[in-house]
Design a protein around this motif. Sequence first.
Motif, PDB file in Angstrom:
ATOM      1  N   GLN A  16       0.796  -1.595  -0.077  1.00 61.52           N
ATOM      2  CA  GLN A  16      -0.030   0.082   0.038  1.00 61.52           C
ATOM      3  C   GLN A  16       0.840   1.290   0.129  1.00 61.52           C
ATOM      4  O   GLN A  16       0.652   2.304  -0.623  1.00 61.52           O
ATOM      5  N   CYS A  17       1.962   1.248   0.803  1.00 63.45           N
ATOM      6  CA  CYS A  17       2.784   2.526   0.891  1.00 63.45           C
ATOM      7  C   CYS A  17       4.015   2.139   1.612  1.00 63.45           C
ATOM      8  O   CYS A  17       3.979   1.679   2.888  1.00 63.45           O
ATOM      9  N   PRO A  18       5.113   2.211   1.104  1.00 63.66           N
ATOM     10  CA  PRO A  18       6.423   1.794   1.691  1.00 63.66           C
ATOM     11  C   PRO A  18       6.880   2.511   2.777  1.00 63.66           C
ATOM     12  O   PRO A  18       7.342   2.072   3.883  1.00 63.66           O
ATOM     13  N   LYS A  19       6.213   3.995   2.946  1.00 67.22           N
ATOM     14  CA  LYS A  19       6.380   4.655   4.088  1.00 67.22           C
ATOM     15  C   LYS A  19       5.853   4.085   5.486  1.00 67.22           C
ATOM     16  O   LYS A  19       6.420   4.321   6.504  1.00 67.22           O
ATOM     17  N   SER A  20       4.615   3.782   5.070  1.00 65.53           N
ATOM     18  CA  SER A  20       3.836   3.268   6.115  1.00 65.53           C
ATOM     19  C   SER A  20       4.488   1.891   6.688  1.00 65.53           C
ATOM     20  O   SER A  20       4.533   1.752   7.981  1.00 65.53           O
ATOM     21  N   LEU A  21       4.978   0.958   6.049  1.00 63.08           N
ATOM     22  CA  LEU A  21       5.938  -0.056   6.298  1.00 63.08           C
ATOM     23  C   LEU A  21       7.275   0.345   7.233  1.00 63.08           C
ATOM     24  O   LEU A  21       7.405  -0.114   8.123  1.00 63.08           O
ATOM     25  N   PHE A  22       7.690   1.466   6.833  1.00 60.11           N
ATOM     26  CA  PHE A  22       8.891   2.133   7.530  1.00 60.11           C
ATOM     27  C   PHE A  22       8.449   2.353   8.901  1.00 60.11           C
ATOM     28  O   PHE A  22       9.188   2.317  10.005  1.00 60.11           O
ATOM     29  N   LEU A  23       7.577   3.329   8.928  1.00 61.56           N
ATOM     30  CA  LEU A  23       7.235   3.763   9.973  1.00 61.56           C
ATOM     31  C   LEU A  23       6.704   2.918  11.037  1.00 61.56           C
ATOM     32  O   LEU A  23       6.876   2.896  12.366  1.00 61.56           O
ATOM     33  N   TYR A  24       5.992   1.836  10.465  1.00 61.34           N
ATOM     34  CA  TYR A  24       5.325   0.626  11.091  1.00 61.34           C
ATOM     35  C   TYR A  24       6.795  -0.038  11.913  1.00 61.34           C
ATOM     36  O   TYR A  24       6.758  -0.347  13.053  1.00 61.34           O
ATOM     37  N   GLU A 203      10.191   8.710   1.044  1.00 63.11           N
ATOM     38  CA  GLU A 203       9.673  10.097   1.016  1.00 63.11           C
ATOM     39  C   GLU A 203       8.197   9.778   0.126  1.00 63.11           C
ATOM     40  O   GLU A 203       8.241  10.649  -1.089  1.00 63.11           O
ATOM     41  N   THR A 204       7.687   8.969   0.490  1.00 58.81           N
ATOM     42  CA  THR A 204       6.344   8.871  -0.209  1.00 58.81           C
ATOM     43  C   THR A 204       5.342   9.879   0.314  1.00 58.81           C
ATOM     44  O   THR A 204       4.949  10.280   1.562  1.00 58.81           O
ATOM     45  N   PRO A 205       4.677  10.717  -0.786  1.00 63.46           N
ATOM     46  CA  PRO A 205       3.867  11.656  -0.289  1.00 63.46           C
ATOM     47  C   PRO A 205       2.542  11.066  -0.043  1.00 63.46           C
ATOM     48  O   PRO A 205       2.097   9.940  -0.575  1.00 63.46           O
ATOM     49  N   ILE A 206       1.707  11.970   0.600  1.00 62.86           N
ATOM     50  CA  ILE A 206       0.385  11.468   0.742  1.00 62.86           C
ATOM     51  C   ILE A 206      -0.561  11.348  -0.673  1.00 62.86           C
ATOM     52  O   ILE A 206      -0.031  12.235  -1.602  1.00 62.86           O
ATOM     53  N   GLY A 207      -1.693  10.569  -0.643  1.00 60.13           N
ATOM     54  CA  GLY A 207      -2.270  10.454  -1.850  1.00 60.13           C
ATOM     55  C   GLY A 207      -3.480   9.473  -1.720  1.00 60.13           C
ATOM     56  O   GLY A 207      -3.823   9.175  -0.502  1.00 60.13           O
ATOM     57  N   THR A 208      -4.052   9.154  -2.615  1.00 61.34           N
ATOM     58  CA  THR A 208      -5.285   8.392  -2.516  1.00 61.34           C
ATOM     59  C   THR A 208      -5.001   7.052  -1.812  1.00 61.34           C
ATOM     60  O   THR A 208      -5.742   6.323  -1.579  1.00 61.34           O
ATOM     61  N   HIS A 209      -3.611   6.650  -1.996  1.00 62.44           N
ATOM     62  CA  HIS A 209      -3.313   5.189  -1.457  1.00 62.44           C
ATOM     63  C   HIS A 209      -3.424   5.267  -0.008  1.00 62.44           C
ATOM     64  O   HIS A 209      -3.281   4.469   0.780  1.00 62.44           O
ATOM     65  N   CYS A 210      -3.402   6.470   0.601  1.00 62.71           N
ATOM     66  CA  CYS A 210      -3.605   6.658   2.388  1.00 62.71           C
ATOM     67  C   CYS A 210      -4.846   5.935   2.702  1.00 62.71           C
ATOM     68  O   CYS A 210      -5.162   5.594   3.860  1.00 62.71           O
ATOM     69  N   PHE A 211      -5.750   5.802   1.792  1.00 65.01           N
ATOM     70  CA  PHE A 211      -7.175   5.162   1.927  1.00 65.01           C
ATOM     71  C   PHE A 211      -7.406   3.726   1.376  1.00 65.01           C
ATOM     72  O   PHE A 211      -8.402   3.062   1.672  1.00 65.01           O
ATOM     73  N   PRO A 215      -7.735   2.313   5.343  1.00 63.06           N
ATOM     74  CA  PRO A 215      -7.356   3.506   5.757  1.00 63.06           C
ATOM     75  C   PRO A 215      -5.811   3.585   6.641  1.00 63.06           C
ATOM     76  O   PRO A 215      -5.746   2.766   7.529  1.00 63.06           O
ATOM     77  N   CYS A 216      -5.077   4.029   6.408  1.00 62.30           N
ATOM     78  CA  CYS A 216      -3.701   4.029   6.801  1.00 62.30           C
ATOM     79  C   CYS A 216      -3.661   4.329   8.357  1.00 62.30           C
ATOM     80  O   CYS A 216      -4.358   5.533   8.502  1.00 62.30           O
ATOM     81  N   ASP A 217      -3.075   3.706   9.300  1.00 60.67           N
ATOM     82  CA  ASP A 217      -3.073   4.125  10.584  1.00 60.67           C
ATOM     83  C   ASP A 217      -1.769   5.075  11.000  1.00 60.67           C
ATOM     84  O   ASP A 217      -1.402   5.167  12.346  1.00 60.67           O
ATOM     85  N   PHE A 218      -1.091   5.680   9.748  1.00 58.17           N
ATOM     86  CA  PHE A 218      -0.348   6.792  10.109  1.00 58.17           C
ATOM     87  C   PHE A 218      -0.790   7.978   9.625  1.00 58.17           C
ATOM     88  O   PHE A 218       0.010   8.948   9.405  1.00 58.17           O
ATOM     89  N   MET A 219      -1.875   8.205   9.239  1.00 62.88           N
ATOM     90  CA  MET A 219      -2.503   9.568   8.844  1.00 62.88           C
ATOM     91  C   MET A 219      -2.333  10.397  10.023  1.00 62.88           C
ATOM     92  O   MET A 219      -2.072  11.789   9.438  1.00 62.88           O
ATOM     93  N   GLY A 220      -2.192  10.494  11.261  1.00 62.37           N
ATOM     94  CA  GLY A 220      -1.876  11.043  12.408  1.00 62.37           C
ATOM     95  C   GLY A 220      -0.442  11.863  12.154  1.00 62.37           C
ATOM     96  O   GLY A 220      -0.502  12.811  12.558  1.00 62.37           O
ATOM     97  N   THR A 221       0.425  11.055  11.693  1.00 63.31           N
ATOM     98  CA  THR A 221       1.496  11.565  11.672  1.00 63.31           C
ATOM     99  C   THR A 221       1.719  12.545  10.118  1.00 63.31           C
ATOM    100  O   THR A 221       2.194  13.391  10.146  1.00 63.31           O
ATOM    101  N   CYS A 222       1.366  11.759   9.221  1.00 60.93           N
ATOM    102  CA  CYS A 222       1.639  12.213   7.752  1.00 60.93           C
ATOM    103  C   CYS A 222       0.548  13.317   7.143  1.00 60.93           C
ATOM    104  O   CYS A 222       1.156  14.188   6.578  1.00 60.93           O
ATOM    105  N   TRP A 223      -0.742  13.439   7.797  1.00 57.72           N
ATOM    106  CA  TRP A 223      -1.634  14.292   7.528  1.00 57.72           C
ATOM    107  C   TRP A 223      -1.621  15.327   8.613  1.00 57.72           C
ATOM    108  O   TRP A 223      -2.637  16.191   8.653  1.00 57.72           O
ATOM    109  N   LYS A 224      -0.939  15.541   9.791  1.00 59.18           N
ATOM    110  CA  LYS A 224      -1.214  16.341  10.548  1.00 59.18           C
ATOM    111  C   LYS A 224      -0.861  17.720  10.406  1.00 59.18           C
ATOM    112  O   LYS A 224      -1.467  18.894  10.857  1.00 59.18           O
TER     113      LYS A 224
HETATM  114  S1  SF4 Z   1      -0.587   8.353   5.616  1.00 54.55           S
HETATM  115 FE1  SF4 Z   1      -0.222   7.859   3.465  1.00 54.55          FE
HETATM  116  S2  SF4 Z   1       1.819   8.621   2.759  1.00 54.55           S
HETATM  117 FE2  SF4 Z   1       1.546   8.196   5.303  1.00 54.55          FE
HETATM  118  S3  SF4 Z   1       2.403   6.480   5.621  1.00 54.55           S
HETATM  119 FE3  SF4 Z   1       0.290   6.087   5.408  1.00 54.55          FE
HETATM  120  S4  SF4 Z   1      -0.214   5.528   3.268  1.00 54.55           S
HETATM  121 FE4  SF4 Z   1       1.898   6.396   3.440  1.00 54.55          FE
END
Ligand code: SF4
Length: 493
Positions: A16-24, A203-211, A215-224
């Motif tokens: 879904q998102c490499p950044k999400s895996l890294f943060l996890y 360096e993955t930017p936010i996008g439709t893949h966030c949903f 729904p990604c559980d790092f939205m609180g981080t990336c979308w703040k």
């Molecule tokens: S919020 Fe979006 S950009 Fe951030 S880790 Fe999740 S999927 Fe990736």
Amino acid sequence: MEKHILSKSSFIRGLQCPKSLFLYKNFYKERDAISPQQQALFSRGTDVGVLARQLFPGGVDASPSSPFKYQESVKQTQKLIDEGASIIYEAAFIFEKTLIAIDLLVKKEGQWKAYEVKSSTRISPTYLLDASLQFYVMTGCGIHLQDISIININTEYIRKGKLEMDLLFKMTSVKNEALKNQQYIKENISRLLDVAMDTRQPETPIGTHCFNPYPCDFMGTCWKKIPENSVLNLSGTAKEELFALYNSGIKTIEEIPADLNLNEQLKLQVDSLKLNRMIIDRPGIKKFLDTLKYPLFFLDFETIMPAVPFFEGTHPYQHIPFQYSMHFKESASSNLLHYDFLAEAGLDPRRPFIEQLIKDTAVPGDILTYNASFERSILNSLKKEFPQFSDEIDYITYRIKDLMFPFEQKLIYHPRMKGSHSIKNVLPALVEDLNYDSLKIGSGSIAMSAFEQLQNETDLFKIADARDALKAYCEMDTYAMVRILEVLEKVTL
Ligand code: SF4
């Protein structure tokens, strides 16, 4: 034994998102809290998985003693295979630093077959990827898999007496899809292992893949840093279009040029926010109010949708009404009365529900609901199930009017509604002193899960507590309708 770095869920997360895996992997504790709705969904998946074991009774459970001890499961699985076990629940394997567990692993006539259980009614592309990964890891560990299948819920099943597992569940072989995906899985394991072990954050930017697919559980981080007036918070168009706007440099609603071509829904949200005031079509609201006649009932139903039918004659995921709240006003100036119904857990609530509703709505008067198609569809089903009450149910259905209509038609819109006509957004926008925040149950899905849990609850204090919370929630829904109608009446004076 080699330690795993990826699991089935972290592999899907990485796709879904490499950044999400890294943060996890590196900032696990920064994940957003799980909502009660999500929690209810997770436990539903587990319950169905355990139930499906009855399709292959007599197996040995290789589940770990805690989610962090999967190494134990892998060892136990190998031991069971070596000892000649033919049915293993939650068999676990590691291959290329990737851990998977499979709900049911069954050996028949010397051949292994694997089954993954899902509480859903259809097979999604993500489930196919899950199964493809499981196939890759198991065959990589030397298991010769004759077949791999997904077991999910059969919506055609109607409960008659005891649950019949072979009718409740349906099995679909996905071996062909899994075989087609093997190269893709191999390449992505390698790519995602690099991501998981890297010290640099992608360096993955936010996008439709966030949903999508979850729904990604790092939205609180990336979308703040996304402000409330961001174009991304508009509703009424595809997310892709909003991201196109955002990525073109138009970040906030105020920055949207006046000559930009917007659909009606978007234009209303933009105009209302730019003007910072409510937009009201007074003649339109007046016309709606003129269709209502006192006495007025304000009615709201709550239902459960058990994946595994609790009651005779019901099918999986059928809406079963178990509660209603009803306010009643003889005239615009008369006192407000309240009635309600909440079924006893463990018994089929449908008949007492409809009998009580018929009594409570016996006097003439329009019946206001919010999103009337829901209440109408429940009444329609009840009419089929209890034809002896057809006339009375028709009399209720005939009087139903929809308080959502003026909001759906955008006859009245406030920027705080955030593009939505849901009562949960309309109420705080119009009635500032009333909200769901202080309630223990604050949404229909939590009410649903609370009542489902009551089916097996024996602690009297917990039962009383849950029933009070359910009553308070449903009462709030109809009281909210009373107050919203008052606002509509006021703005047209
Ligand atoms: S919020 Fe979006 S950009 Fe951030 S880790 Fe999740 S999927 Fe990736």
